[in-house]
Write an enzyme that holds these catalytic residues in place. Structure first.
Site, PDB file in Angstrom:
ATOM      1  N   ARG A  31       0.924  -1.504  -0.052  1.00  0.00           N
ATOM      2  CA  ARG A  31       0.504   0.272  -0.652  1.00  0.00           C
ATOM      3  C   ARG A  31       0.961   0.502   0.601  1.00  0.00           C
ATOM      4  O   ARG A  31       0.233   2.136  -0.344  1.00  0.00           O
ATOM      5  CB  ARG A  31      -0.974   0.087   1.163  1.00  0.00           C
ATOM      6  CG  ARG A  31      -2.340  -1.227   1.480  1.00  0.00           C
ATOM      7  CD  ARG A  31      -3.136  -0.446   2.100  1.00  0.00           C
ATOM      8  NE  ARG A  31      -4.006  -2.096   2.075  1.00  0.00           N
ATOM      9  CZ  ARG A  31      -3.578  -3.370   2.280  1.00  0.00           C
ATOM     10  NH1 ARG A  31      -2.144  -3.768   2.684  1.00  0.00           N
ATOM     11  NH2 ARG A  31      -4.286  -4.334   2.035  1.00  0.00           N
ATOM     12  N   ILE A  41       4.879 -12.215   4.470  1.00  0.00           N
ATOM     13  CA  ILE A  41       5.301 -13.932   4.487  1.00  0.00           C
ATOM     14  C   ILE A  41       6.911 -14.183   3.687  1.00  0.00           C
ATOM     15  O   ILE A  41       7.141 -15.230   2.715  1.00  0.00           O
ATOM     16  CB  ILE A  41       3.921 -14.337   2.732  1.00  0.00           C
ATOM     17  CG1 ILE A  41       4.496 -13.190   2.026  1.00  0.00           C
ATOM     18  CG2 ILE A  41       2.451 -13.781   3.873  1.00  0.00           C
ATOM     19  CD1 ILE A  41       3.016 -13.219   0.874  1.00  0.00           C
ATOM     20  N   ASP A  42       7.499 -13.574   3.328  1.00  0.00           N
ATOM     21  CA  ASP A  42       8.498 -13.463   2.358  1.00  0.00           C
ATOM     22  C   ASP A  42       9.667 -14.288   3.829  1.00  0.00           C
ATOM     23  O   ASP A  42      10.524 -14.272   3.307  1.00  0.00           O
ATOM     24  CB  ASP A  42       9.161 -11.850   2.131  1.00  0.00           C
ATOM     25  CG  ASP A  42       9.229 -10.945   3.600  1.00  0.00           C
ATOM     26  OD1 ASP A  42       9.893 -11.518   4.548  1.00  0.00           O
ATOM     27  OD2 ASP A  42       9.399 -10.246   3.419  1.00  0.00           O
ATOM     28  N   HIS A  92       0.052 -14.430   8.364  1.00  0.00           N
ATOM     29  CA  HIS A  92      -0.458 -14.080   6.723  1.00  0.00           C
ATOM     30  C   HIS A  92      -0.090 -15.746   6.119  1.00  0.00           C
ATOM     31  O   HIS A  92       0.738 -15.754   5.865  1.00  0.00           O
ATOM     32  CB  HIS A  92      -0.445 -13.220   5.687  1.00  0.00           C
ATOM     33  CG  HIS A  92      -1.123 -12.018   6.839  1.00  0.00           C
ATOM     34  ND1 HIS A  92      -0.793 -10.707   6.462  1.00  0.00           N
ATOM     35  CD2 HIS A  92      -1.889 -12.416   7.499  1.00  0.00           C
ATOM     36  CE1 HIS A  92      -2.011 -10.509   7.304  1.00  0.00           C
ATOM     37  NE2 HIS A  92      -2.565 -10.986   8.058  1.00  0.00           N
ATOM     38  N   CYS A 137      -0.743 -28.446   1.959  1.00  0.00           N
ATOM     39  CA  CYS A 137      -2.310 -28.710   0.776  1.00  0.00           C
ATOM     40  C   CYS A 137      -4.406 -28.336   1.872  1.00  0.00           C
ATOM     41  O   CYS A 137      -3.246 -28.346   3.145  1.00  0.00           O
ATOM     42  CB  CYS A 137      -2.700 -30.273   1.308  1.00  0.00           C
ATOM     43  SG  CYS A 137      -3.565 -31.214   1.124  1.00  0.00           S
TER      44      CYS A 137
HETATM   45  P1  NAD Z   1       1.736  -2.298   3.430  1.00  0.00           P
HETATM   46  O1  NAD Z   1       2.349  -2.158   2.384  1.00  0.00           O
HETATM   47  O2  NAD Z   1      -0.355  -1.928   3.794  1.00  0.00           O
HETATM   48  O3  NAD Z   1       2.011  -0.785   4.340  1.00  0.00           O
HETATM   49  C1  NAD Z   1       3.437  -0.764   4.829  1.00  0.00           C
HETATM   50  C2  NAD Z   1       3.809   0.209   4.904  1.00  0.00           C
HETATM   51  O4  NAD Z   1       5.412   0.469   5.562  1.00  0.00           O
HETATM   52  C3  NAD Z   1       3.264   1.923   4.551  1.00  0.00           C
HETATM   53  O5  NAD Z   1       2.678   2.800   5.710  1.00  0.00           O
HETATM   54  C4  NAD Z   1       4.461   2.594   3.681  1.00  0.00           C
HETATM   55  O6  NAD Z   1       4.669   3.733   4.268  1.00  0.00           O
HETATM   56  C5  NAD Z   1       5.479   1.871   5.092  1.00  0.00           C
HETATM   57  N1  NAD Z   1       7.218   1.979   4.991  1.00  0.00           N
HETATM   58  C6  NAD Z   1       7.258   1.073   3.284  1.00  0.00           C
HETATM   59  N2  NAD Z   1       9.017   1.252   3.587  1.00  0.00           N
HETATM   60  C7  NAD Z   1       8.886   1.956   4.680  1.00  0.00           C
HETATM   61  C8  NAD Z   1      10.547   2.106   4.979  1.00  0.00           C
HETATM   62  N3  NAD Z   1      11.713   1.586   4.273  1.00  0.00           N
HETATM   63  N4  NAD Z   1      10.724   3.043   6.104  1.00  0.00           N
HETATM   64  C9  NAD Z   1       9.672   2.995   6.910  1.00  0.00           C
HETATM   65  N5  NAD Z   1       8.219   2.791   6.446  1.00  0.00           N
HETATM   66  C10 NAD Z   1       8.016   1.863   5.099  1.00  0.00           C
HETATM   67  O7  NAD Z   1       2.064  -2.788   4.406  1.00  0.00           O
HETATM   68  P2  NAD Z   1       1.052  -3.955   5.863  1.00  0.00           P
HETATM   69  O8  NAD Z   1       0.720  -3.121   6.558  1.00  0.00           O
HETATM   70  O9  NAD Z   1       2.019  -5.267   6.484  1.00  0.00           O
HETATM   71  O10 NAD Z   1      -0.229  -4.959   4.320  1.00  0.00           O
HETATM   72  C11 NAD Z   1       0.249  -5.584   3.417  1.00  0.00           C
HETATM   73  C12 NAD Z   1       0.057  -7.258   3.329  1.00  0.00           C
HETATM   74  O11 NAD Z   1       0.447  -7.256   2.627  1.00  0.00           O
HETATM   75  C13 NAD Z   1      -0.027  -8.010   4.097  1.00  0.00           C
HETATM   76  O12 NAD Z   1      -0.601  -9.078   4.731  1.00  0.00           O
HETATM   77  C14 NAD Z   1       1.182  -8.783   4.439  1.00  0.00           C
HETATM   78  O13 NAD Z   1       0.967  -9.856   4.671  1.00  0.00           O
HETATM   79  C15 NAD Z   1       0.829  -8.468   2.954  1.00  0.00           C
HETATM   80  N6  NAD Z   1       2.715  -8.409   1.941  1.00  0.00           N
HETATM   81  C16 NAD Z   1       3.920  -8.995   2.358  1.00  0.00           C
HETATM   82  C17 NAD Z   1       5.139  -8.611   1.891  1.00  0.00           C
HETATM   83  C18 NAD Z   1       6.166  -9.311   2.042  1.00  0.00           C
HETATM   84  O14 NAD Z   1       5.910 -10.474   2.488  1.00  0.00           O
HETATM   85  N7  NAD Z   1       7.695  -8.745   2.508  1.00  0.00           N
HETATM   86  C19 NAD Z   1       5.286  -7.777   0.973  1.00  0.00           C
HETATM   87  C20 NAD Z   1       3.816  -7.201   0.459  1.00  0.00           C
HETATM   88  C21 NAD Z   1       2.881  -7.336   1.285  1.00  0.00           C
END
Ligand code: NAD
Length: 250
Positions: free
Chosen positions: A42, A109-110, A127, A135
């Site tokens: 997001r 999930i990474d 998550h 499965c």
């Molecule tokens: P989100 O994407 O909704 O929010 C991420 C937040 O982190 C944002 O508000 C952004 O401004 C902030 N951000 C990004 N990089 C930053 C940095 N370097 N320094 C400071 N702030 C920073 O993430 P969420 O709340 O975790 O929800 C996303 C969903 O997506 C989760 O359910 C997750 O499972 C999944 N997801 C996971 C991954 C992963 O595993 N790396 C990647 C993308 C999404």
């Protein structure tokens, strides 16, 4: 609520609050992994600005949706394999190793917290984990490479010997949250006097209720994020700026 806009000042505040705390619980979102090179969902360059998510019901009912889901899973596997845990993942792993933090609750999930050295009994992956598959009927574990080989050989998405559908071990949109993981998270929160939410937009439910539970249970709440979140008003401190910088003094 006190907001610290300057990241180095935020680093000093975080180090001081962690040093004072007895037991810290860390809660992370996609933002902690962007400095490793994995985009969030997001933020301004988030994935949801580019593609649509595949819902659980679509995965279960449509071979076309499953094919697309697997294609994305293999791409994510390759992306994750090419990156490393960053300074914040490593600092958090040290907090766990020293006993200062009792758990890492992550929405990610990474698998990067595990690769940074957080042991499975301290890691709560709300998550799931996209680096392997299970499965949907009997929960048997299947490696992604195996699933890829089945698709290449048969032209069909994989099924388990029990007949169940095999799916990456993540919670998709519309899929029930694992109650065991939520319970473990709540138990960890009950023992903590400091809850640090890192790199989450705090908009995905029910994960975003955890900081509220921590506050209700009497813990101090610190939010570390580049953008504002709906829970900033509830936090004792909001630390802005790059997560790597804010975690650089731990
Ligand atoms: P989100 O994407 O909704 O929010 C991420 C937040 O982190 C944002 O508000 C952004 O401004 C902030 N951000 C990004 N990089 C930053 C940095 N370097 N320094 C400071 N702030 C920073 O993430 P969420 O709340 O975790 O929800 C996303 C969903 O997506 C989760 O359910 C997750 O499972 C999944 N997801 C996971 C991954 C992963 O595993 N790396 C990647 C993308 C999404």
């Amino acid at each position: 609520m006190k907001t610290v806009e300057e990241p180095l000042e935020g680093a000093a505040v975080l180090a001081e609050r962690v040093a004072r705390a007895e037991t810290v619980v860390i809660f992370t979102g996609a933002g902690i992994s962007t400095e490793s090179g994995i985009p969030d969902f997001r933020g301004p360059n988030g994935l949801w600005t580019k593609i649509k998510p595949i819902y659980y019901d679509e995965f279960v009912s449509s071979e076309t949706a499953r094919r697309e889901d697997w294609k994305r899973r293999f791409a994510f596997r390759d992306q994750v394999a090419a990156v490393e845990p960053n300074v914040a993942h490593r600092a958090i792993a040290r907090l766990i190793a020293s006993g200062k933090a009792n758990a890492v609750i992550t929405q990610n999930i990474d698998g990067l917290h595990g690769r940074a050295g957080v042991p499975a009994d301290r890691l709560i992956e709300l998550h799931g984990n996209a680096t392997y598959a299970t499965c949907l009927s009997c929960d048997a574990r299947v490696e992604l490479d195996e699933a890829e080989a089945i698709i290449a050989a048969t032209g069909r998405t994989p099924r388990c010997a029990c007949g169940g559908l095999i799916k990456a071990a993540v919670i998709s949109f519309g899929q029930a949250m694992p109650s065991r993981e939520m319970q473990r998270a709540e138990e960890a929160i009950q023992q903590a006097d400091l809850f640090v939410a890192v790199g989450s937009s705090l908009t995905v439910q029910p994960a975003a209720t955890l900081p509220m539970i921590a506050k209700y249970e009497g813990a101090e709440l610190i939010i570390v994020n580049a953008e504002s979140t709906p829970l900033d008003g509830l936090a004792d401190r909001v630390l802005r700026g790059s997560i790597g910088t804010v975690f650089s003094r731990l």
